[in-house]
Design a protein around this motif. Structure first.
Motif, PDB file in Angstrom:
ATOM      1  N   UNK A  22      50.012  11.999 105.876  1.00 13.63           N
ATOM      2  CA  UNK A  22      50.083  10.829 105.004  1.00 13.63           C
ATOM      3  C   UNK A  22      51.393  10.740 104.223  1.00 13.63           C
ATOM      4  N   UNK A  23      52.213  11.789 104.254  1.00 13.40           N
ATOM      5  CA  UNK A  23      53.477  11.797 103.526  1.00 13.40           C
ATOM      6  C   UNK A  23      54.611  11.392 104.462  1.00 13.40           C
ATOM      7  N   UNK A  24      55.333  10.336 104.111  1.00 11.78           N
ATOM      8  CA  UNK A  24      56.427   9.864 104.960  1.00 11.78           C
ATOM      9  C   UNK A  24      57.499  10.938 105.110  1.00 11.78           C
ATOM     10  N   UNK A  25      58.118  10.966 106.299  1.00 15.14           N
ATOM     11  CA  UNK A  25      59.214  11.903 106.544  1.00 15.14           C
ATOM     12  C   UNK A  25      60.520  11.365 105.953  1.00 15.14           C
ATOM     13  N   UNK A  26      61.292  12.242 105.388  1.00 18.82           N
ATOM     14  CA  UNK A  26      62.654  11.920 104.966  1.00 18.82           C
ATOM     15  C   UNK A  26      63.567  12.385 106.101  1.00 18.82           C
ATOM     16  N   UNK A  27      63.968  11.454 106.944  1.00 19.07           N
ATOM     17  CA  UNK A  27      64.681  11.827 108.168  1.00 19.07           C
ATOM     18  C   UNK A  27      66.082  12.361 107.890  1.00 19.07           C
ATOM     19  N   UNK A  28      66.630  12.071 106.718  1.00 20.32           N
ATOM     20  CA  UNK A  28      67.986  12.538 106.410  1.00 20.32           C
ATOM     21  C   UNK A  28      68.000  13.982 105.936  1.00 20.32           C
ATOM     22  N   UNK A  29      66.933  14.431 105.295  1.00 21.12           N
ATOM     23  CA  UNK A  29      66.969  15.756 104.665  1.00 21.12           C
ATOM     24  C   UNK A  29      65.892  16.704 105.164  1.00 21.12           C
ATOM     25  N   UNK A  30      64.960  16.231 105.954  1.00 19.95           N
ATOM     26  CA  UNK A  30      63.800  17.042 106.301  1.00 19.95           C
ATOM     27  C   UNK A  30      63.712  17.261 107.808  1.00 19.95           C
ATOM     28  N   UNK A  31      63.309  18.465 108.201  1.00 18.33           N
ATOM     29  CA  UNK A  31      63.037  18.724 109.603  1.00 18.33           C
ATOM     30  C   UNK A  31      61.819  17.912 110.055  1.00 18.33           C
ATOM     31  N   UNK A  32      61.773  17.513 111.323  1.00 20.17           N
ATOM     32  CA  UNK A  32      60.673  16.645 111.774  1.00 20.17           C
ATOM     33  C   UNK A  32      59.380  17.400 112.079  1.00 20.17           C
ATOM     34  N   UNK A  33      59.345  18.704 111.862  1.00 17.27           N
ATOM     35  CA  UNK A  33      58.141  19.500 112.098  1.00 17.27           C
ATOM     36  C   UNK A  33      57.679  20.103 110.777  1.00 17.27           C
ATOM     37  N   UNK A  46      44.086  29.711 109.791  1.00 23.77           N
ATOM     38  CA  UNK A  46      44.412  28.478 110.525  1.00 23.77           C
ATOM     39  C   UNK A  46      45.901  28.223 110.456  1.00 23.77           C
ATOM     40  N   UNK A  47      46.426  27.688 111.567  1.00 29.40           N
ATOM     41  CA  UNK A  47      47.796  27.186 111.583  1.00 29.40           C
ATOM     42  C   UNK A  47      47.736  25.667 111.643  1.00 29.40           C
ATOM     43  N   UNK A  48      48.533  25.014 110.821  1.00 27.61           N
ATOM     44  CA  UNK A  48      48.610  23.562 110.787  1.00 27.61           C
ATOM     45  C   UNK A  48      50.021  23.154 111.195  1.00 27.61           C
ATOM     46  N   UNK A  49      50.121  22.202 112.130  1.00 30.54           N
ATOM     47  CA  UNK A  49      51.433  21.725 112.550  1.00 30.54           C
ATOM     48  C   UNK A  49      51.367  20.215 112.749  1.00 30.54           C
ATOM     49  N   UNK A  50      52.259  19.500 112.104  1.00 30.09           N
ATOM     50  CA  UNK A  50      52.375  18.057 112.248  1.00 30.09           C
ATOM     51  C   UNK A  50      53.820  17.744 112.622  1.00 30.09           C
ATOM     52  N   UNK A  51      53.986  17.009 113.731  1.00 29.26           N
ATOM     53  CA  UNK A  51      55.316  16.702 114.248  1.00 29.26           C
ATOM     54  C   UNK A  51      55.533  15.201 114.184  1.00 29.26           C
ATOM     55  N   UNK A  52      56.684  14.787 113.702  1.00 29.56           N
ATOM     56  CA  UNK A  52      57.022  13.374 113.606  1.00 29.56           C
ATOM     57  C   UNK A  52      57.035  12.734 114.999  1.00 29.56           C
ATOM     58  N   UNK A  53      56.420  11.567 115.108  1.00 25.40           N
ATOM     59  CA  UNK A  53      56.307  10.893 116.406  1.00 25.40           C
ATOM     60  C   UNK A  53      57.658  10.405 116.933  1.00 25.40           C
ATOM     61  N   UNK A  54      58.652  10.322 116.070  1.00 24.42           N
ATOM     62  CA  UNK A  54      59.971   9.895 116.534  1.00 24.42           C
ATOM     63  C   UNK A  54      60.662  10.949 117.392  1.00 24.42           C
ATOM     64  N   UNK A  55      60.204  12.192 117.320  1.00 21.98           N
ATOM     65  CA  UNK A  55      60.878  13.246 118.071  1.00 21.98           C
ATOM     66  C   UNK A  55      60.004  13.840 119.182  1.00 21.98           C
ATOM     67  N   UNK A  56      58.738  13.490 119.217  1.00 24.31           N
ATOM     68  CA  UNK A  56      57.883  14.010 120.289  1.00 24.31           C
ATOM     69  C   UNK A  56      56.662  13.112 120.413  1.00 24.31           C
ATOM     70  N   UNK A  57      56.165  12.960 121.648  1.00 25.28           N
ATOM     71  CA  UNK A  57      54.902  12.263 121.857  1.00 25.28           C
ATOM     72  C   UNK A  57      53.813  13.287 122.154  1.00 25.28           C
ATOM     73  N   UNK A  58      52.606  12.813 122.448  1.00 24.46           N
ATOM     74  CA  UNK A  58      51.488  13.735 122.628  1.00 24.46           C
ATOM     75  C   UNK A  58      51.689  14.736 123.745  1.00 24.46           C
TER      76      UNK A  58
END
Length: 344
Positions: A22-33, A46-58
């Motif tokens: 739910x938190x928007x990515x800051x593409x200039x300063x933040x890694x997309x993973x 548990x391991x949690x991983x969320x990847x920005x859709x701009x850099x990878x699809x399902x």
């Protein structure tokens, strides 16, 4: 991060996942993973991983998970992002994109406006997601696909288009299909976003389900063929056609079969009683929100013994009762077709 001693680590992990999503990515300063490990009583749980859709699809995410699990030692054979960019500038790729744009333009210019007045039951919050979980559909769709010698995705798409046209009266129906686009050399295991949407026109009014399957197969195949294109050029094309047509065709519907992301699904029991399984179908409202969805988008997912249909819709286009009617009609048409094939 550490979960409190009296906390359920699974709930903590879900909370972390939701916050990451739910938190928007800051593409200039933040890694997309975004990654986290939730520990409970000092032990990783548990391991949690969320990847920005701009850099990878399902499918790219699955490829990344496979690499993390198998730890390959040899050089990668997948096209990397810069290599893809160079390939997309080649004359062959440009011709491919131009052919795809001609396909889209033809459908957008020759499909009449749908003239649908909209929902009689708009809600607040405006955007709803209805989720139907169907064992009957899981049992039936493979039977219908085998008889027709088609993929189960084609069967589901045909039933969805028929249900949408029956409920809304829109025919022909322009539908965008999410395509993995991993058919070409070097793309099968690339960790990048190569999925794009294909456009197909489904004119199924007045035909029986067998004919609907044939028409859907032909239309979707043409769409899949033309699903590699320059997205900026497509956006410009859509805007130009809409400005030039007094009654532009409307792309309201989308279809995304996400079952390829599912693993470890047991084979279907061919002796299962399809009609009896209808009583176990459940439908629930999963989300109500003001953050926009597309007007109507069907996502197909897989559980171990059920197909899950998640219909995200704008209630100003398709009210809750109509959303449920689409899901029920989709299920019924495939179950009826499977039952007829069993009798014959």
């Amino acid at each position: 991060m550490d979960a409190a001693p009296d906390a359920d680590p699974a709930e903590v992990a879900v909370g972390v996942q939701e916050r990451y999503q739910d938190t928007d990515h800051d593409h200039a300063t933040e890694w997309p993973v975004r990654m986290a490990v939730v520990r409970h009583l000092g032990v990783p749980a548990y391991q949690v991983m969320v990847v920005c859709h701009l850099v990878v699809d399902g499918l790219g995410a699955l490829a990344m998970q496979d690499e993390m699990r198998t730890r390959p030692t040899g050089p990668s054979t997948a096209l990397q992002a810069l290599e893809q960019a160079r390939e997309q500038r080649t004359p062959a790729a440009v011709r491919r994109s131009q052919a795809a744009l001609r396909h889209w333009e033809h459908l957008l210019r020759t499909t009449p406006a749908d003239r649908f007045a909209g929902s009689a039951d708009p809600r607040t919050p405006r955007y709803w997601e209805l989720v139907s979980t169907s064992t009957a559909l899981h049992l039936a769709v493979g039977t219908v696909a085998a008889r027709a010698r088609l993929e189960t995705s084609t069967v589901l798409l045909a039933a969805f288009a028929m249900a949408m046209s029956e409920v809304t009266g829109i025919s022909p129906l322009l539908t965008q299909l999410v395509v993995g686009n991993r058919f070409r050399p070097g793309l099968a295991t690339t960790v990048s976003p190569v999925s794009q949407t294909a456009l197909c026109r489904l004119d199924l009014a007045g035909c029986d389900f067998g004919e609907a399957l044939t028409r859907t197969w032909r239309a979707s195949l043409a769409g899949y063929k033309h699903s590699y294109y320059d997205p900026a050029a497509l956006d410009a094309l859509v805007e130009r056609v809409a400005a030039e047509r007094p009654d532009p065709a409307v792309m309201r519907c989308g279809f995304n079969d996400r079952r390829a992301l599912t693993v470890d699904v047991p084979p279907v029991d061919p002796t299962g009683d399809v009609r009896a399984a209808l009583a176990r179908t459940t439908t629930r409202v999963a989300r109500r929100q003001d953050k926009p969805f597309d007007p109507c988008y069907l996502h197909v997912l897989q559980e171990r013994d059920a197909i899950v249909l998640a219909l995200c819709a704008d209630t100003h286009f398709l009210g809750p009762a109509d959303q449920e009617a689409v899901l029920r009609r989709l299920e019924a048409s495939i179950v009826d077709a499977a039952s007829r094939s069993a009798v014959t």
